[in-house]
Design an enzyme around this catalytic site. Structure first.
Site, PDB file in Angstrom:
ATOM      1  N   LYS A  29       3.870  21.132  -4.430  1.00 34.14           N
ATOM      2  CA  LYS A  29       2.471  20.785  -4.169  1.00 34.14           C
ATOM      3  C   LYS A  29       1.526  21.891  -4.645  1.00 34.14           C
ATOM      4  O   LYS A  29       0.457  21.609  -5.178  1.00 34.14           O
ATOM      5  CB  LYS A  29       2.248  20.537  -2.673  1.00 34.14           C
ATOM      6  CG  LYS A  29       2.687  19.156  -2.237  1.00 34.14           C
ATOM      7  CD  LYS A  29       2.018  18.764  -0.939  1.00 34.14           C
ATOM      8  CE  LYS A  29       2.423  19.705   0.184  1.00 34.14           C
ATOM      9  NZ  LYS A  29       1.647  19.471   1.405  1.00 34.14           N
TER      10      LYS A  29
ATOM     11  N   ARG B 147      -1.007  14.917   8.068  1.00 32.74           N
ATOM     12  CA  ARG B 147       0.431  15.211   8.142  1.00 32.74           C
ATOM     13  C   ARG B 147       1.126  14.222   9.061  1.00 32.74           C
ATOM     14  O   ARG B 147       2.321  14.354   9.325  1.00 32.74           O
ATOM     15  CB  ARG B 147       0.670  16.657   8.584  1.00 32.74           C
ATOM     16  CG  ARG B 147       0.227  16.905   9.995  1.00 32.74           C
ATOM     17  CD  ARG B 147       0.609  18.287  10.516  1.00 32.74           C
ATOM     18  NE  ARG B 147       0.030  18.420  11.842  1.00 32.74           N
ATOM     19  CZ  ARG B 147      -0.371  19.554  12.383  1.00 32.74           C
ATOM     20  NH1 ARG B 147      -0.245  20.664  11.708  1.00 32.74           N
ATOM     21  NH2 ARG B 147      -0.875  19.585  13.587  1.00 32.74           N
TER      22      ARG B 147
ATOM     23  N   ARG C 265      13.829  31.250  -3.515  1.00 29.67           N
ATOM     24  CA  ARG C 265      12.600  31.889  -3.981  1.00 29.67           C
ATOM     25  C   ARG C 265      12.333  33.193  -3.251  1.00 29.67           C
ATOM     26  O   ARG C 265      12.789  33.413  -2.131  1.00 29.67           O
ATOM     27  CB  ARG C 265      11.410  30.940  -3.856  1.00 29.67           C
ATOM     28  CG  ARG C 265      10.825  30.804  -2.463  1.00 29.67           C
ATOM     29  CD  ARG C 265       9.663  29.832  -2.477  1.00 29.67           C
ATOM     30  NE  ARG C 265       9.254  29.517  -1.105  1.00 29.67           N
ATOM     31  CZ  ARG C 265       8.424  28.537  -0.785  1.00 29.67           C
ATOM     32  NH1 ARG C 265       7.935  27.759  -1.735  1.00 29.67           N
ATOM     33  NH2 ARG C 265       8.087  28.317   0.466  1.00 29.67           N
TER      34      ARG C 265
ATOM     35  N   ARG D 212      11.232  35.192   2.586  1.00 32.79           N
ATOM     36  CA  ARG D 212      10.616  34.935   3.881  1.00 32.79           C
ATOM     37  C   ARG D 212      11.618  34.294   4.834  1.00 32.79           C
ATOM     38  O   ARG D 212      12.472  33.512   4.416  1.00 32.79           O
ATOM     39  CB  ARG D 212       9.412  33.993   3.721  1.00 32.79           C
ATOM     40  CG  ARG D 212       8.332  34.524   2.815  1.00 32.79           C
ATOM     41  CD  ARG D 212       7.093  33.661   2.908  1.00 32.79           C
ATOM     42  NE  ARG D 212       7.455  32.235   2.925  1.00 32.79           N
ATOM     43  CZ  ARG D 212       6.578  31.253   3.133  1.00 32.79           C
ATOM     44  NH1 ARG D 212       5.320  31.535   3.331  1.00 32.79           N
ATOM     45  NH2 ARG D 212       6.964  29.998   3.113  1.00 32.79           N
TER      46      ARG D 212
ATOM     47  N   ARG E 270      12.543  22.041   8.417  1.00 35.95           N
ATOM     48  CA  ARG E 270      11.204  21.636   7.957  1.00 35.95           C
ATOM     49  C   ARG E 270      11.264  20.305   7.214  1.00 35.95           C
ATOM     50  O   ARG E 270      10.371  19.475   7.335  1.00 35.95           O
ATOM     51  CB  ARG E 270      10.603  22.726   7.057  1.00 35.95           C
ATOM     52  CG  ARG E 270      10.044  23.905   7.858  1.00 35.95           C
ATOM     53  CD  ARG E 270       9.864  25.152   7.007  1.00 35.95           C
ATOM     54  NE  ARG E 270       9.031  24.939   5.828  1.00 35.95           N
ATOM     55  CZ  ARG E 270       9.063  25.713   4.747  1.00 35.95           C
ATOM     56  NH1 ARG E 270       9.878  26.738   4.699  1.00 35.95           N
ATOM     57  NH2 ARG E 270       8.278  25.468   3.729  1.00 35.95           N
TER      58      ARG E 270
END
Ligand SMILES: [Zn+2]
Length: 235
Positions: free
Chosen positions: A29, A105, A144, A173, A184
């Site tokens: 996105k 959402r 990533r 992270r 998620r």
């Protein structure tokens, strides 16, 4: 014009004013939003930025938001709805196209958005979903690294030790650990995927697995269907 399962033709241009960007975590996105900001006259409203900006304001809602964010809590539907409404009404006097990212959402929020302007907004909202295989998304996110200084994101093909923009250290992270990413994704399937179904004939899909050039072409095709001109394109 692409067709869909429930009607012969997707609803085309009736003066599209709001484009809702949908997609699973890892669908890309951010990349598509960046492409749109670079090439179209869009105002990019991400929920994160809207909340951060609101939290800086010394208003009742601003103080509420900064208290919730400060305590690491989640800002509830009601507050997010109010903030989106006030920001949309500010830009509706202009002829800008709004790109909503991270909102709605849930189906509840999508229904709220449709109800704005006494229901008039419904006709000028379109949704673009970036379609990605969930295993591809998991691999993409869990591989990533993010710059600890400027927040830039780097994939497994970026064979570098430090940030190529600012020299900051690259870190993984905690949110990007595979188990967290899978949680998620499940949350997305449960809560946000129904939003895509909700938009039905107002939903346009693009692939989240094509090359940057193909992806740009797909975005351009969809926006042409919306009757939205690319910056500098007078044809
Ligand atoms: Zn950096």
């Amino acid at each position: 014009m692409s067709s869909c399962c429930c009607c012969k033709e997707k609803q085309a241009f009736v003066g599209v004013r709001v484009v809702v960007l949908l997609g699973a975590p890892g669908a890309g996105k951010g990349t598509v939003a960046q492409y749109l900001s670079d090439n179209y006259n869009v105002l990019h409203f991400s929920t994160g930025n809207l909340l951060r900006n609101e939290g800086k304001e010394d208003t009742e809602i601003g103080r509420e938001v900064s208290a919730i964010i400060g305590s690491g809590g989640l800002v509830g539907d009601d507050v997010v709805n109010r903030i989106v409404k006030s920001n949309l009404s500010k830009v509706f006097a202009t002829d800008s196209l709004v790109l909503l990212d991270g909102y709605p959402r849930s189906v509840d929020q999508a229904e709220y958005l449709d109800s704005l302007g006494d229901g008039a907004l419904k006709n000028v909202i379109r949704a673009v979903e970036i379609d990605v295989d969930h295993e591809v998304a998991v691999a993409r996110i869990s591989n990533r690294r993010v710059c600890s200084e400027c927040g830039a994101t780097f994939g497994p093909l970026d064979d570098i030790a430090d940030c190529s923009r600012c020299g900051g250290a690259l870190v993984k992270r905690a949110d990007d650990e595979e188990a967290v990413v899978r949680r998620r994704l499940q949350e997305y399937v449960d809560t946000t995927l129904p939003v895509s179904e909700y938009y039905a004939c107002r939903l346009f899909k693009i692939s989240g697995e094509s090359s940057p050039e193909e992806s740009a072409r797909e975005v351009d095709d969809v926006f042409r269907d919306f009757g939205v001109k690319k910056r500098g394109d007078d044809s």
